[in-house]
Design a protein around this motif. Structure first.
Motif, PDB file in Angstrom:
ATOM      1  N   UNK A   1       0.872  -1.181   0.000  1.00 36.34           N
ATOM      2  CA  UNK A   1       0.000   0.000   0.000  1.00 36.34           C
ATOM      3  C   UNK A   1       0.905   1.225   0.000  1.00 36.34           C
ATOM      4  N   UNK A   2       0.394   2.295  -0.533  1.00 37.54           N
ATOM      5  CA  UNK A   2       1.194   3.509  -0.628  1.00 37.54           C
ATOM      6  C   UNK A   2       0.798   4.535   0.416  1.00 37.54           C
ATOM      7  N   UNK A   3       1.776   5.343   0.792  1.00 38.14           N
ATOM      8  CA  UNK A   3       1.525   6.487   1.672  1.00 38.14           C
ATOM      9  C   UNK A   3       2.368   7.644   1.160  1.00 38.14           C
ATOM     10  N   UNK A   4       2.083   8.810   1.672  1.00 39.28           N
ATOM     11  CA  UNK A   4       2.860   9.987   1.340  1.00 39.28           C
ATOM     12  C   UNK A   4       4.327   9.701   1.690  1.00 39.28           C
ATOM     13  N   UNK A   5       5.251   9.946   0.754  1.00 40.21           N
ATOM     14  CA  UNK A   5       6.672   9.671   1.030  1.00 40.21           C
ATOM     15  C   UNK A   5       7.203  10.364   2.283  1.00 40.21           C
TER      16      UNK A   5
END
Length: 194
Positions: free
Chosen positions: A125-129
């Motif tokens: 899953x992705x999140x803000x870097x």
């Protein structure tokens, strides 16, 4: 090498002390942040929480004091679980209810941090870097710390139960506490609060 008779019959106390230390140590950061300390917070906490602490948001500061107090009460609960033979039937049930409730909440919350964090770390899953560093802290520090506290309360509750006269009532109270904590956690997760 054999155990001396007096040590063989002595109750195990370390799980209660471990739960107490966990609670008291975990209360310290909450009190530190509530008093205005921010050292290390920007790398270990979500930026929104750091900003609330930096702005000295009254509601958030009250939450920090309250969570610190709850963690300190958890430490006190650990100490109370050590003195299992000193309590009557009602108090033993109450201690089991609280210990298993704390264990359920802590393990759930910690596992949630670790599980979500591992999904982020493996890029499932992705999140803000900008949140990646904070996510690592939640995955590898805060999550395991919550789980460790939950395990300490499980062990303390089980050890306490060994010295309780009416184990069935105390065990039932423990089940109610543990299941109640998990249901509360699931409801808060579904409602988007946890």
């Amino acid at each position: 090498m054999s155990l001396r008779p007096d040590t063989a019959s002595r109750p195990t106390r370390w799980p209660g002390y471990a739960a107490a230390v966990w609670g008291f140590v975990f209360a310290l950061p909450s009190f530190y942040w509530a008093m205005g300390g921010l050292t290390g917070a920007s790398t270990t906490l979500a930026p929104a929480l750091v900003e609330l602490a930096r702005e000295r948001d009254t509601g958030f500061i009250a939450v920090l004091w309250a969570t610190g107090a709850l963690k300190a009460l958890g430490g006190l609960l650990g100490l109370l679980l050590v003195r299992r033979r000193a309590w009557g039937r009602g108090m033993s049930r109450f201690l089991q209810l609280m210990a298993w409730g704390a264990a359920g909440l802590l393990v759930w919350h910690g596992a949630e941090f670790v599980g979500h964090g591992l999904l982020v770390q493996t890029h499932a899953i992705g999140i803000d870097p900008d949140l990646r560093t904070v996510s690592r802290w939640y995955t590898f520090l805060w999550g395991p710390w919550f789980v460790a506290g939950g395990v300490a309360f499980v062990l303390a509750a089980r050890t306490h139960l060994n010295g309780v006269a009416d184990r069935m009532d105390a065990r039932t109270a423990g089940v109610v506490g543990g299941v109640g904590a998990l249901v509360l956690s699931a409801i808060s997760l579904i409602a988007g609060m946890g």
